[in-house]
Design a protein around this motif. Sequence first.
Motif, PDB file in Angstrom:
ATOM      1  N   GLY A   1       3.400  -8.628  -4.360  1.00  0.00           N
ATOM      2  CA  GLY A   1       4.033  -8.312  -3.438  1.00  0.00           C
ATOM      3  C   GLY A   1       2.649  -9.859  -2.914  1.00  0.00           C
ATOM      4  O   GLY A   1       1.648  -9.298  -2.543  1.00  0.00           O
ATOM      5  N   ILE A   2       3.197  -9.733  -1.667  1.00  0.00           N
ATOM      6  CA  ILE A   2       2.810 -10.581  -0.637  1.00  0.00           C
ATOM      7  C   ILE A   2       2.542 -10.039   0.854  1.00  0.00           C
ATOM      8  O   ILE A   2       3.674  -9.419   1.104  1.00  0.00           O
ATOM      9  N   VAL A   3       1.264  -9.378   1.134  1.00  0.00           N
ATOM     10  CA  VAL A   3       1.204  -8.818   2.008  1.00  0.00           C
ATOM     11  C   VAL A   3       2.037  -9.631   3.243  1.00  0.00           C
ATOM     12  O   VAL A   3       1.083 -11.297   3.869  1.00  0.00           O
ATOM     13  N   GLU A   4       3.309  -8.907   4.325  1.00  0.00           N
ATOM     14  CA  GLU A   4       3.652  -9.350   5.109  1.00  0.00           C
ATOM     15  C   GLU A   4       2.888  -9.531   6.847  1.00  0.00           C
ATOM     16  O   GLU A   4       2.730  -9.950   8.070  1.00  0.00           O
ATOM     17  N   VAL A   5       2.770  -8.209   6.900  1.00  0.00           N
ATOM     18  CA  VAL A   5       2.867  -8.165   8.424  1.00  0.00           C
ATOM     19  C   VAL A   5       0.984  -8.424   8.730  1.00  0.00           C
ATOM     20  O   VAL A   5       0.783  -7.678   9.764  1.00  0.00           O
ATOM     21  N   LEU A   6       0.338  -8.413   7.747  1.00  0.00           N
ATOM     22  CA  LEU A   6      -0.684  -9.466   8.333  1.00  0.00           C
ATOM     23  C   LEU A   6      -0.959 -11.192   7.528  1.00  0.00           C
ATOM     24  O   LEU A   6      -0.533 -11.051   7.209  1.00  0.00           O
TER      25      LEU A   6
ATOM     26  N   ASN B   1       4.530  -3.524   0.782  1.00  0.00           N
ATOM     27  CA  ASN B   1       4.428  -2.429   1.356  1.00  0.00           C
ATOM     28  C   ASN B   1       2.817  -2.267   1.928  1.00  0.00           C
ATOM     29  O   ASN B   1       2.497  -1.789   0.863  1.00  0.00           O
ATOM     30  N   VAL B   2       2.766  -1.712   3.238  1.00  0.00           N
ATOM     31  CA  VAL B   2       1.227  -1.284   2.912  1.00  0.00           C
ATOM     32  C   VAL B   2       1.209  -0.286   3.812  1.00  0.00           C
ATOM     33  O   VAL B   2       2.606   0.415   4.839  1.00  0.00           O
ATOM     34  N   THR B   3       0.954   0.978   4.378  1.00  0.00           N
ATOM     35  CA  THR B   3       0.201   1.648   5.241  1.00  0.00           C
ATOM     36  C   THR B   3      -1.166   1.540   5.577  1.00  0.00           C
ATOM     37  O   THR B   3      -2.116   0.869   5.453  1.00  0.00           O
ATOM     38  N   ILE B   4      -1.080   2.483   6.836  1.00  0.00           N
ATOM     39  CA  ILE B   4      -2.415   1.978   8.009  1.00  0.00           C
ATOM     40  C   ILE B   4      -3.245   3.703   7.832  1.00  0.00           C
ATOM     41  O   ILE B   4      -2.019   4.498   8.036  1.00  0.00           O
ATOM     42  N   GLY B   5      -3.841   3.821   7.672  1.00  0.00           N
ATOM     43  CA  GLY B   5      -5.334   5.281   7.571  1.00  0.00           C
ATOM     44  C   GLY B   5      -5.065   5.552   8.820  1.00  0.00           C
ATOM     45  O   GLY B   5      -4.980   5.139   9.804  1.00  0.00           O
ATOM     46  N   LYS B   6      -5.037   7.235   8.421  1.00  0.00           N
ATOM     47  CA  LYS B   6      -5.749   7.953   9.634  1.00  0.00           C
ATOM     48  C   LYS B   6      -6.305   7.551  10.487  1.00  0.00           C
ATOM     49  O   LYS B   6      -6.477   7.513  11.468  1.00  0.00           O
TER      50      LYS B   6
ATOM     51  N   VAL C   1     -11.580  -1.124  -0.904  1.00  0.00           N
ATOM     52  CA  VAL C   1     -11.508  -0.847  -2.866  1.00  0.00           C
ATOM     53  C   VAL C   1      -9.895  -0.771  -3.192  1.00  0.00           C
ATOM     54  O   VAL C   1      -9.514  -0.166  -2.414  1.00  0.00           O
ATOM     55  N   ASN C   2      -9.725  -1.341  -4.288  1.00  0.00           N
ATOM     56  CA  ASN C   2      -8.823  -1.322  -4.739  1.00  0.00           C
ATOM     57  C   ASN C   2      -7.357  -1.504  -4.089  1.00  0.00           C
ATOM     58  O   ASN C   2      -6.843  -2.324  -3.860  1.00  0.00           O
ATOM     59  N   ASP C   3      -6.994  -0.326  -3.966  1.00  0.00           N
ATOM     60  CA  ASP C   3      -5.454   0.008  -3.231  1.00  0.00           C
ATOM     61  C   ASP C   3      -6.029  -0.618  -1.675  1.00  0.00           C
ATOM     62  O   ASP C   3      -4.514  -0.551  -0.629  1.00  0.00           O
TER      63      ASP C   3
ATOM     64  N   ALA D   1       1.018   0.521   0.038  1.00  0.00           N
ATOM     65  CA  ALA D   1       2.027   1.627  -0.325  1.00  0.00           C
ATOM     66  C   ALA D   1       2.081   2.780  -1.957  1.00  0.00           C
ATOM     67  O   ALA D   1       2.439   3.713  -1.714  1.00  0.00           O
ATOM     68  N   ASP D   2       2.113   1.481  -2.183  1.00  0.00           N
ATOM     69  CA  ASP D   2       2.719   2.372  -4.148  1.00  0.00           C
ATOM     70  C   ASP D   2       1.374   2.373  -5.180  1.00  0.00           C
ATOM     71  O   ASP D   2       1.166   3.245  -6.359  1.00  0.00           O
ATOM     72  N   GLY D   3      -0.316   2.327  -4.094  1.00  0.00           N
ATOM     73  CA  GLY D   3      -1.172   2.434  -4.427  1.00  0.00           C
ATOM     74  C   GLY D   3      -1.918   1.439  -5.447  1.00  0.00           C
ATOM     75  O   GLY D   3      -2.780   1.654  -6.265  1.00  0.00           O
ATOM     76  N   LYS D   4      -1.037   0.542  -5.795  1.00  0.00           N
ATOM     77  CA  LYS D   4      -1.857  -0.105  -6.699  1.00  0.00           C
ATOM     78  C   LYS D   4      -2.484  -1.412  -6.198  1.00  0.00           C
ATOM     79  O   LYS D   4      -2.570  -1.183  -4.657  1.00  0.00           O
TER      80      LYS D   4
END
Length: 256
Positions: A167-172, A217-222, A77-79, A230-233
């Motif tokens: 932003g084009i996600v690059e790590v996936l 940029n992306v982050t992976i959750g717990k 959902v969303n970000d 990474a910026d919540g967009k």
Amino acid sequence: MIIIKTPQEIEILREGGKRLATVLHKVKDMVAPGISTQDLDDYAFKLIKEFGDEPAFLNYSPEGADFPFPASLCVSVNDEVVHGIPNKNKILKEGDIVSIDLGLKHKGLFTDMAMTVPVGIISPSSQKLLEVTEKALQIGINEAIEGNRVGDIGYAIESFVRPHKYGIVEVLSGHGVGKAIHEDPYIPNFGKKGTGAKLIKRMVVAIEPMLNNGTKNVTIGKDGYTFKTADGKKSAHFEHTILITDDEPEILTRLH
Ligand code: MG
């Protein structure tokens, strides 16, 4: 190793892709304010079972994960970019965008599909993100022809997206699919023309641009699964399973 499918396998993948498209479009039609992400997953599971098929992501164990994926449907959902875990307490609300990603195993062979769906009325900027991401998928598919290379797909997507400043996600990335849910080759959503693996007739690939309305940029959750911007967009994701032919690419997950 890149696996070329036999004509018999292609027939199975064609039927599986058709079923997957049917299921995912029905799940899409359920999206509305007040629905939980778990409701969507329950419905996807039920529909796949009614076909006598198997959900490909349920209990799938990616390398390095602490526990297998606990659902049939990824709901982001969303970000959240991809691989969101459904939850009965996560309720969709007006203005959200929700990415639904589903893999289906039919007679032992896999197809993969995703789309991002508006929840009620969404903002013009969210609407544009969805439109550009879906168009980027089509631009990539147009390059999935025999004799082209993987880099031609990425180059076409990247060139189309660049003026929009997403932003084009690059790590996936996209990937081969069929005998397994993830096969060689990787298909990045960026790249250089004329580089990478050559596309050959009877290869089957999943193409899946993920575009962010901000940083790549992306982050992976717990939970070890949920990727977020990474910026919540907000982020959008569209995916089809494609058969390479000596003519036009065939979208196996097209709705019939
Ligand atoms: Mg995929």
